[in-house]
Scaffold this motif. Sequence first.
Motif, PDB file in Angstrom:
ATOM      1  N   LEU A 118       0.855  -1.189   0.000  1.00 18.73           N
ATOM      2  CA  LEU A 118       0.000   0.000   0.000  1.00 18.73           C
ATOM      3  C   LEU A 118       0.886   1.233   0.000  1.00 18.73           C
ATOM      4  N   ASN A 119       0.538   2.198  -0.853  1.00 17.96           N
ATOM      5  CA  ASN A 119       1.325   3.426  -0.951  1.00 17.96           C
ATOM      6  C   ASN A 119       0.400   4.638  -0.847  1.00 17.96           C
ATOM      7  N   VAL A 120       0.749   5.551   0.019  1.00 18.94           N
ATOM      8  CA  VAL A 120      -0.031   6.772   0.244  1.00 18.94           C
ATOM      9  C   VAL A 120       0.797   7.954  -0.241  1.00 18.94           C
ATOM     10  N   ASN A 121       0.192   8.792  -1.099  1.00 21.77           N
ATOM     11  CA  ASN A 121       0.910   9.932  -1.663  1.00 21.77           C
ATOM     12  C   ASN A 121       0.119  11.211  -1.463  1.00 21.77           C
ATOM     13  N   ALA A 122       0.695  12.144  -0.698  1.00 18.65           N
ATOM     14  CA  ALA A 122       0.127  13.486  -0.494  1.00 18.65           C
ATOM     15  C   ALA A 122      -1.330  13.429  -0.042  1.00 18.65           C
ATOM     16  N   LEU A 123      -1.642  12.515   0.861  1.00 20.14           N
ATOM     17  CA  LEU A 123      -3.021  12.290   1.287  1.00 20.14           C
ATOM     18  C   LEU A 123      -3.464  13.368   2.269  1.00 20.14           C
ATOM     19  N   GLY A 124      -4.703  13.815   2.111  1.00 18.93           N
ATOM     20  CA  GLY A 124      -5.246  14.804   3.031  1.00 18.93           C
ATOM     21  C   GLY A 124      -6.741  14.647   3.182  1.00 18.93           C
ATOM     22  N   VAL A 125      -7.240  14.941   4.381  1.00 15.35           N
ATOM     23  CA  VAL A 125      -8.680  14.941   4.646  1.00 15.35           C
ATOM     24  C   VAL A 125      -9.015  16.208   5.419  1.00 15.35           C
ATOM     25  N   THR A 126     -10.002  16.935   4.919  1.00 13.45           N
ATOM     26  CA  THR A 126     -10.475  18.145   5.591  1.00 13.45           C
ATOM     27  C   THR A 126     -11.942  17.962   5.927  1.00 13.45           C
ATOM     28  N   LEU A 127     -12.261  18.059   7.198  1.00 14.16           N
ATOM     29  CA  LEU A 127     -13.641  18.016   7.677  1.00 14.16           C
ATOM     30  C   LEU A 127     -13.854  19.272   8.521  1.00 14.16           C
ATOM     31  N   GLY A 128     -14.172  20.365   7.835  1.00 12.35           N
ATOM     32  CA  GLY A 128     -14.182  21.669   8.504  1.00 12.35           C
ATOM     33  C   GLY A 128     -12.774  22.202   8.569  1.00 12.35           C
ATOM     34  N   ASP A 129     -11.952  21.622   9.457  1.00 12.34           N
ATOM     35  CA  ASP A 129     -10.521  21.918   9.534  1.00 12.34           C
ATOM     36  C   ASP A 129      -9.754  20.717   8.987  1.00 12.34           C
ATOM     37  N   PRO A 130      -8.511  20.947   8.523  1.00 14.48           N
ATOM     38  CA  PRO A 130      -7.719  19.806   8.045  1.00 14.48           C
ATOM     39  C   PRO A 130      -7.404  18.836   9.190  1.00 14.48           C
ATOM     40  N   LEU A 131      -7.724  17.549   8.994  1.00 17.54           N
ATOM     41  CA  LEU A 131      -7.300  16.528   9.955  1.00 17.54           C
ATOM     42  C   LEU A 131      -5.833  16.186   9.721  1.00 17.54           C
ATOM     43  N   PHE A 132      -5.475  15.982   8.447  1.00 17.76           N
ATOM     44  CA  PHE A 132      -4.086  15.755   8.063  1.00 17.76           C
ATOM     45  C   PHE A 132      -3.927  16.154   6.599  1.00 17.76           C
ATOM     46  N   THR A 133      -2.712  16.545   6.232  1.00 16.91           N
ATOM     47  CA  THR A 133      -2.435  16.994   4.869  1.00 16.91           C
ATOM     48  C   THR A 133      -1.085  16.445   4.422  1.00 16.91           C
ATOM     49  N   ASP A 134      -0.961  16.260   3.104  1.00 12.97           N
ATOM     50  CA  ASP A 134       0.310  15.898   2.483  1.00 12.97           C
ATOM     51  C   ASP A 134       0.985  14.714   3.171  1.00 12.97           C
ATOM     52  N   LEU A 135       0.190  13.691   3.482  1.00 14.05           N
ATOM     53  CA  LEU A 135       0.715  12.509   4.166  1.00 14.05           C
ATOM     54  C   LEU A 135       1.272  11.521   3.151  1.00 14.05           C
ATOM     55  N   ASN A 136       2.503  11.084   3.368  1.00 16.90           N
ATOM     56  CA  ASN A 136       3.138  10.063   2.534  1.00 16.90           C
ATOM     57  C   ASN A 136       3.497   8.869   3.422  1.00 16.90           C
ATOM     58  N   LEU A 137       3.145   7.669   2.955  1.00 18.09           N
ATOM     59  CA  LEU A 137       3.367   6.466   3.764  1.00 18.09           C
ATOM     60  C   LEU A 137       3.382   5.252   2.851  1.00 18.09           C
ATOM     61  N   THR A 138       4.265   4.314   3.153  1.00 13.38           N
ATOM     62  CA  THR A 138       4.223   3.016   2.485  1.00 13.38           C
ATOM     63  C   THR A 138       4.041   1.939   3.545  1.00 13.38           C
TER      64      THR A 138
END
Length: 506
Positions: free
Chosen positions: A4-24
């Motif tokens: 599994l590879n995560v590239n620049a992942l972000g979730v905003t629910l009103g305020d950003p929960l997380f941004t620009d997350l990279n993970l393998t």
Amino acid sequence: MTLLNVNALGVTLGDPLFTDLNLTMSKGDRIGLVAANGRGKSTLMSCLAGEFEQTTGDVTRARGLRIGHVQQYVPEAAQELTLYDLVLDALPTEQAEYESWRVDVALDELAVPYDLQHQPLNTLSGGWQRTALLAAAWITEPDMLMLDEPTNHLDLHRIGLLQSWIAALPRELPVLITSHDRAFLDATTNRTLFLRAERSRVFDLSFTPARAALEEADAADERRFANDLNKAQQLRKQAAKLKNIGINSGSDLLITKTKQLTERAAKMEAAAKPAHKERSAGEIKLGNSGTHAKALITFDEADVTTPDGRLLYRTGQKWISKGDRVVLLGANGTGKTQLIQMVQRALDGQEGSAVKSAPSVVPAYSDQHLSQLDDAATPMTTVAGQFDVGDQRARGLLAGAGVNIQMQDTKIGALSGGQKARLAMLVLRLKNPNFYLLDEPTNHLDIEGQEALEDELIAHGASCLLVSHDRSFLRNVGNRFWWINGKKLEEIDSPDAFLQGEMAGD
């Protein structure tokens, strides 16, 4: 091999929960996912499992990847199923018909007693419900496991069994775990992801060494930021000097040089990034009003019994003095909560002569379900109605405890577990007690909250009797330890022998 590879992942629910997350996530990874309450851990897991649409970025999964996602709660629609049927329903219909033996194998691996297997889930504890969800995920033979707060509501024995179960999984199977149990993370993970609104960090270390590495990295960021700003300030000072000389001498070259230095300083300031500052999920502060009494609580051969009168154990002659932080140890069902309730009744003047409290004791009590809070009340009426603090002060106290203005007039039942726990600690502080009676106080508290509670109890020299299944918390807080050993309550120097026995399943 990357699954599994995560590239620049972000979730905003009103305020950003997380941004620009990279993970393998690769074969053999055991990743601990750490963040404060409400900061997006469960949301991230749902994104990785393909159950929630991210705001930005991409998640790439290996072809045919099967993810076993164990969430925190049994769905409402499944509450009336038996534990066994929930696990069986995880199999495809045809497989369930001919291979139901797989359910027996999974439940046996997780040491689920037979008499619980055929009880409806809504009659079982939260811990057994979590175990059912884990079995249902495992029976599908996943290529990757994601466990969301798997230790919540588990006693030490069950935590030990879960640790052993994870250790026995195929070595190449990757696992992602969210937990606020520091000792559990240290025992089960080899990588740690600290999830943040910006600049999340991953370390190839288990929690405790990763936490030290995180603090070092944040300190380096702070030094780098200060250094960059200092360099920019020096450039501006040079530019100011050259400007004066240029104006006085009429030199166009110096004026141009001044402009260049100013532009460099501006670019340097714009590029400088301040070190991460964690937003508190809400402060935890306690007080200690003090007392001159030497013995706050005394036990004189008290019988601790079940509700129907069956003897569990005798206390012998014991006492809790000022500054004692007594941790009550015992396997599940041995009567820890019964002793806590006996002390609570003595504090209310309802217990017999075997348990007594000093007249000057001002108690503060919190049970593991936070039942001292009325779910139908609001945080505002709970604070302003019980304590003479005024509305404006009450709102400030609630905001400081992590209950924002929008939630202050909402029913307590709608608060998150973390918000309820912090509200409960605020109510305890406002009682201005000199004795704390705490049954599983770290339930629903994130790591930051647990450490704050530890610090407060120790810094104020608080006197308390407490029960906890969090090994780090009880080791850090306790200065006396009482062990329910058979029919006796014994004082021991260290909790280690008891903890080792429970974690080994003895």
